[in-house]
Write an enzyme that holds these catalytic residues in place. Structure first.
Site: not given
Length: 357
Positions: A189, A222, A246, A250
């Site tokens: 990022k 993103d 993390d 998921d």
């Protein structure tokens, strides 16, 4: 006969259901193989232990665990105890205490499972997400000031060290180099975080120079989330920070059909300390005690543990049994089925015992 010492920590919620199921499957594998045995010691640590003792694990717990070859962990979290007590008092204490800096999360759509992505079928996704597991956004560096006042301040500082970033990059490049596509996506990022993430990118480029056989690329976190949904076939191996991986892992579990099928390995690649293996799904206390928890993530996690301790044929046999059971439609509710935890466990054990190889 080879003997492996395993520390089992069911801990909280559905961990108390899926870890015993995993141990039964592991025992069936050991019996089927006939050339190794597992010496399992179970520890009662977790939120119930905290309510009785005032600690999430024994004071000398890390010293006790040092003597084991691997740790088989269930889940941590309790709706009546703050997460900063449960998580930091058990799981993170073990991960950080044993420098388990590489969190490895494979993702595949198993036979018989349906991805929520309409164009994805079993076999279309084969990812490995490598998560930095010791620093970054979860370093625990920060504090609170002026509590309860209008000017109250809370800080959470992400920590990136040259040693920490370099070693996770090397781990990711090593994994990518061993996979057929030899493709690594470095998630960042750096367009918005000009210090830590630019540092992350610079070290990625330095390490990449040592692995000319690996094609690597950068992707903003993103954009990576969108790519996992829109172009899943373009992804192979991924490395990301503690927080970013993390979240992405998921999402990966959901894309594969359910968090109930997502495994994890917390590795100390140097093998100075035992590594810890756990399913991703967490304590899931909303379904705890109902007998409906999906044990597939735990079985896949057990296969990763077997491979780590040198029992690769048994790991392959376990995954073949899991895939056969899923393909046969023995699925829990999170996957659209009606099977209970016990039914899936019995079916996998039967598949292990009936295997020809």
């Amino acid at each position: 006969m080879r003997t492996h010492r395993i520390a089992a920590i069911p801990a909280d919620g559905i961990g108390k259901e899926v870890i015993p199921a995993g141990l039964r499957v592991l025992q069936a594998l050991a019996e089927r193989s006939g050339d190794f045995r597992l010496d399992v010691t179970e520890f009662p640590w977790g939120s119930d232990y905290y309510r009785q003792i005032g600690r999430m694990m024994a004071e000398d717990g890390l010293e006790t665990l040092k003597g084991f070859d691997a740790i088989f962990f269930g889940a941590v979290g309790d709706q009546h105890i703050s997460d900063d007590i449960t998580l930091w008092g058990l799981r993170l204490r073990i991960c950080q205490g044993f420098d388990q800096y590489a969190n490895i999360r494979p993702t595949r759509v198993l036979p018989g499972l349906t991805s929520p992505l309409r164009a994805v079928n079993p076999g279309d996704i084969d990812w490995v997400i490598v998560r930095e597991n010791s620093e970054g956004e979860y370093a625990g560096h920060g504090g609170r000031a002026h509590r309860g006042h209008p000017e109250e301040v809370a800080t959470e500082t992400a920590i990136f060290t040259r040693a920490g970033v370099t070693r996770i990059m090397r781990t990711a490049f090593e994994i990518a180099a061993k996979r057929p596509r030899k493709l690594l996506t470095v998630v960042t990022k750096s367009n918005a975080q000009k210090h830590g993430m630019v540092f992350w990118d610079e070290i990625a480029a330095e390490v990449a120079a040592q692995y000319p056989q690996v094609t690597w690329e950068k992707e903003l976190v993103d954009a990576m989330a969108a790519r996992m949904v829109r172009r899943p076939g373009s992804i192979d191996t991924v490395v990301a920070t503690n927080l970013h991986a993390d979240i992405l892992s998921d999402l990966a579990g959901a894309v594969a059909g359910s968090l109930g099928v997502a495994p994890t390995a917390n590795l100390d690649p140097s093998r100075r300390f035992p590594s810890m293996f756990e399913p991703i799904h967490g304590s899931a206390f909303d379904i705890a005690g109902l007998g409906v928890a999906n044990p597939v993530a735990t079985f896949w996690t057990a296969a990763m543990m077997l491979e780590h301790i040198g029992e690769a044929p048994a790991a392959e046999r376990l995954m073949a049994a899991v895939e056969r059971v899923c393909a046969d439609g023995v699925l829990t509710a999170d996957l659209g089925g009606t099977a209970k935890t016990e039914e899936v466990t019995q079916a996998v054990i039967a598949a292990i015992r009936g295997a020809n190889a």
